[in-house]
Design a protein around this motif. Structure first.
Motif, mmCIF file in Angstrom:
data_model
loop_
_atom_site.group_PDB
_atom_site.id
_atom_site.type_symbol
_atom_site.label_atom_id
_atom_site.label_comp_id
_atom_site.label_asym_id
_atom_site.label_seq_id
_atom_site.Cartn_x
_atom_site.Cartn_y
_atom_site.Cartn_z
ATOM 1 N N MET A 1 -4.885 4.786 3.223
ATOM 2 C CA MET A 1 -3.837 4.677 2.212
ATOM 3 C C MET A 1 -3.172 3.300 2.151
ATOM 4 O O MET A 1 -2.279 3.082 1.338
ATOM 5 C CB MET A 1 -2.776 5.748 2.437
ATOM 6 C CG MET A 1 -1.996 5.625 3.723
ATOM 7 S SD MET A 1 -0.920 7.077 4.042
ATOM 8 C CE MET A 1 0.328 6.878 2.770
ATOM 9 N N LEU A 2 -3.639 2.360 2.982
ATOM 10 C CA LEU A 2 -3.011 1.044 3.044
ATOM 11 C C LEU A 2 -2.993 0.300 1.707
ATOM 12 O O LEU A 2 -1.937 -0.230 1.320
ATOM 13 C CB LEU A 2 -3.689 0.196 4.130
ATOM 14 C CG LEU A 2 -3.110 -1.196 4.371
ATOM 15 C CD1 LEU A 2 -1.621 -1.134 4.710
ATOM 16 C CD2 LEU A 2 -3.884 -1.899 5.485
ATOM 17 N N PRO A 3 -4.105 0.228 0.952
ATOM 18 C CA PRO A 3 -4.036 -0.476 -0.344
ATOM 19 C C PRO A 3 -3.024 0.147 -1.300
ATOM 20 O O PRO A 3 -2.279 -0.565 -1.979
ATOM 21 C CB PRO A 3 -5.466 -0.348 -0.885
ATOM 22 C CG PRO A 3 -6.322 -0.165 0.325
ATOM 23 C CD PRO A 3 -5.490 0.654 1.265
ATOM 24 N N ALA A 4 -2.978 1.488 -1.340
ATOM 25 C CA ALA A 4 -2.013 2.161 -2.208
ATOM 26 C C ALA A 4 -0.589 1.943 -1.726
ATOM 27 O O ALA A 4 0.335 1.800 -2.536
ATOM 28 C CB ALA A 4 -2.324 3.658 -2.268
ATOM 29 N N MET A 5 -0.406 1.896 -0.413
ATOM 30 C CA MET A 5 0.928 1.658 0.135
ATOM 31 C C MET A 5 1.403 0.249 -0.205
ATOM 32 O O MET A 5 2.578 0.028 -0.530
ATOM 33 C CB MET A 5 0.927 1.856 1.649
ATOM 34 C CG MET A 5 2.301 1.669 2.286
ATOM 35 S SD MET A 5 2.318 2.025 4.055
ATOM 36 C CE MET A 5 2.131 3.816 4.047
#
Length: 343
Positions: free
Chosen positions: A116-120
């Motif tokens: 989920m890092l890119p979305a975060m």
């Protein structure tokens, strides 16, 4: 208590002949977020840095000074370990610099962080006032040992986070709030410790001791609007079981210095949200308290295992009060509780 190994033992310098990197990539590479791993000369200890390029972008979005961040992690004389007060059985490590802290996480949580890092990053870019505690680095330590001819490997995943309680004020109470009731009580001994700020209390104790977080209609409205955006994001990532971490400082008890903090906290460079009004917190409407509030434990996916936990606990407890429920249900219950408690 863990002491930092001497620089000669574990180093990131490619010039050092006794240390090697398995993989190193720069920010411009298409694979810049592949794992970067360092090891000692004997191949027994490895340090892995995950998604370094994206985490660096995230720290930049949060307004953090990269040199300060690197110095905080690498120049700490010792890492003070604190056992978790929850049910996750993961430990916390506190640095000499109180701006950041480390938390041991389960492999599934580490996988979720990477997923989920890119979305975060996108969410925090659009929401500078997000109340989510910032996750700013993910690492893995691996120890390779051999005993009686049998080799084994021990891995420990650690997440670096901005410290919500980085302030020179003493916390008289701390709470971890989920909005559920099953398993959210504490023992008499824990309650006694919690009233002195030495233990993080839960929902039942909050209702008994605090009842509401009174920050005034304007501030509470802004806070709840942002909180709802944050939990909607988490729901879109299939995340549940998060908590609202609350620290309470009572002004009438004096602005005592927090011995775990220092003046370094005041120098912590980051994009300040509208909720960091006084010493990093929100003053109460009547001026007697300062609240520090943030969204934590945001890496638990609703998996098939959690689904079975829902079924099992629903047979034993009131289904409306158990923690393990589907993300949309968890989000609605969490926000309903937040609206009742934040005024």
């Amino acid at each position: 208590m863990i002491r930092r190994p001497p620089r000669s033992t574990l180093s990131s310098s490619s010039a050092a002949s006794d240390v090697y990197k398995r993989q190193e990539l720069n920010d411009e590479s298409d694979d810049a977020d592949s794992c970067v791993q360092y090891g000692d000369s004997e191949g027994r200890v490895f340090f892995s840095d995950y998604a370094p390029a994206t985490f660096k972008k995230l720290r930049k979005v949060c307004g953090m000074d990269e040199e300060h961040f690197q110095r905080a992690l690498s120049c700490s004389g010792e890492y003070r370990m604190k056992l978790t007060e929850g049910l996750s059985y993961c430990n916390f490590y506190f640095l000499d610099d109180p701006s950041f802290m480390l938390k041991e996480v389960h492999p599934a949580e580490a996988d979720k962080m990477i997923e989920m890092l890119p979305a975060m990053l996108l969410h925090l870019s659009h929401n500078p006032n997000s109340v989510m505690v910032r996750c700013v680095g993910l690492y893995k330590l691996s120890w390779h040992t051999t005993q009686n001819g049998v080799s084994s490997t021990r891995d420990e995943w650690v997440l670096c986070m901005a410290n919500l309680f980085s302030t020179n004020l003493r916390f008289h109470q701390k709470y971890d709030l989920k909005g559920s009731r099953e398993g959210r009580c504490v023992t008499a001994e824990e309650l006694q410790m919690g009233t002195q700020g030495d233990f993080t209390l839960r929902d039942y104790a909050f209702e008994e001791l605090e009842s509401v977080i009174e920050i005034g209609p304007d501030m509470s409205s802004r806070f709840l609007e942002q909180l709802e955006r944050d939990v909607q994001f988490l729901c879109s990532q299939n995340v549940m079981d998060y908590s609202l971490l609350v620290g309470v400082h009572h002004r009438e008890n004096g602005a005592e210095e927090n011995v775990q903090s220092s003046k370094l906290a005041a120098e912590y460079a980051h994009v300040k949200s509208v909720f960091e009004v006084e010493n990093g917190g929100i003053p109460s409407a009547d001026g007697t308290k300062i609240y520090f509030v943030g969204l934590v434990d945001t890496l638990t996916s609703y998996t098939a295992k959690k689904g079975w936990e829902t079924v099992f606990k629903s047979c034993l407890f009131d289904p409306a009060q158990i923690s393990s429920v589907e993300p949309p249900v968890y989000m609605e219950r969490f926000m309903t509780c937040a609206r009742e408690r934040i005024k």
